[in-house]
Design a protein around this motif. Structure first.
Motif, mmCIF file in Angstrom:
data_model
loop_
_atom_site.group_PDB
_atom_site.id
_atom_site.type_symbol
_atom_site.label_atom_id
_atom_site.label_comp_id
_atom_site.label_asym_id
_atom_site.label_seq_id
_atom_site.Cartn_x
_atom_site.Cartn_y
_atom_site.Cartn_z
ATOM 1 N N ALA A 191 0.867 -5.749 -4.104
ATOM 2 C CA ALA A 191 1.966 -5.221 -3.190
ATOM 3 C C ALA A 191 2.413 -3.759 -3.346
ATOM 4 O O ALA A 191 2.471 -2.936 -2.839
ATOM 5 C CB ALA A 191 2.789 -6.053 -2.685
ATOM 6 N N LEU A 192 2.502 -3.757 -4.802
ATOM 7 C CA LEU A 192 2.851 -2.594 -5.264
ATOM 8 C C LEU A 192 1.842 -1.388 -5.405
ATOM 9 O O LEU A 192 2.228 -0.212 -5.012
ATOM 10 C CB LEU A 192 3.349 -2.779 -6.685
ATOM 11 N N ALA A 193 0.640 -1.855 -5.520
ATOM 12 C CA ALA A 193 -0.630 -0.773 -5.314
ATOM 13 C C ALA A 193 -0.616 -0.343 -3.945
ATOM 14 O O ALA A 193 -0.786 0.859 -3.621
ATOM 15 C CB ALA A 193 -1.496 -1.447 -5.782
ATOM 16 N N ALA A 194 -0.459 -1.123 -2.955
ATOM 17 C CA ALA A 194 -0.664 -0.901 -1.636
ATOM 18 C C ALA A 194 0.633 0.067 -1.256
ATOM 19 O O ALA A 194 0.433 1.133 -0.306
ATOM 20 C CB ALA A 194 -0.443 -2.272 -0.581
ATOM 21 N N LEU A 195 1.828 -0.241 -1.808
ATOM 22 C CA LEU A 195 2.834 0.718 -1.547
ATOM 23 C C LEU A 195 2.680 2.248 -2.074
ATOM 24 O O LEU A 195 3.010 2.768 -1.345
ATOM 25 C CB LEU A 195 4.198 -0.139 -2.129
ATOM 26 N N SER A 196 2.236 2.220 -3.106
ATOM 27 C CA SER A 196 1.919 3.517 -3.707
ATOM 28 C C SER A 196 0.814 4.226 -3.385
ATOM 29 O O SER A 196 0.873 5.386 -3.138
ATOM 30 C CB SER A 196 1.819 3.295 -5.490
#
Length: 210
Positions: A191-196
């Motif tokens: 989720a963090l990778a998709a957000l960044s």
């Protein structure tokens, strides 16, 4: 008169009509013209069934190369603003449940995942035993589209709130009564990778036809 002119011999002159050479010439010209037109039509038919097919075959690959899928970035879950990394975010962890030790264990896990840890302890009377969900993420107005979404990747279902009068950049995680654990690290990292940086999606772009 019959006695004055007599025809002798066994050959008599034959009376022939004059030949119409003009009509014969016209017929010859017309025949040549008909043959010419017929030959031209035959060539056109041959071209249709041969040359025309080549043109259609040549047009095929050009039609196929009209578009090509190429990756482009999708906005997806991106907030539209540059999000900070966990190491740039200070999190205060407060326990608003009757269970002891949750603030400490949660803070330790967040620290392992790269976040900076500020205050750790029991929630204030404003929040104590009043958070029914998994938790509340609280921060200044500037954190709404920056640090709060980053922390939200670590706790699915947490409510996000901001305080207009709040100073500083630190944000709070107030643990609610429905809390069990932080989001699994693998899912949180995804989720963090998709957000960044959202994964690229295919879009149609013109392809070169050389």
């Amino acid at each position: 008169m019959g006695g004055q002119y007599r025809i002798t011999g066994d050959k008599y002159p034959r009376m022939r009509r004059p030949r119409r050479r003009g009509r014969l010439v016209l017929m010859v010209v017309a025949s040549v013209a008909v043959l010419g037109v017929g030959g031209w039509g035959t060539l056109q038919l041959i071209d249709v069934f041969t040359g025309g097919g080549k043109q259609a075959a040549a047009a095929g690959p050009k039609a196929d190369c009209a578009t090509k899928a190429s990756p482009s970035a999708s906005t997806g879950t991106s907030t539209g603003s540059a999000v900070p990394k966990p190491a740039q975010i200070t999190v205060n962890v407060y326990n608003a449940t009757p269970r002891s030790g949750l603030a400490k264990s949660t803070a330790d896990e967040l620290e392992k995942r790269g976040f900076k840890i500020g205050d750790v302890g029991n929630a204030s009377a404003q929040w104590d035993k009043k958070v029914k969900g998994t938790g509340v993420l609280l921060g200044p107005a500037s954190a709404l589209d920056t640090s709060l979404p980053v922390l939200a990747t670590q706790l699915t279902g947490a409510e996000r709130r901001t305080e207009a009068t709040r100073k500083g950049t630190a944000i709070d995680l107030v643990i609610g009564t429905a809390f069990k654990n932080l989001t699994a690290k693998a899912a949180a990292d995804k989720a963090l990778a998709a957000l960044s940086g959202p994964e690229p999606t295919a879009t149609a772009t013109p392809k070169s036809c050389s």
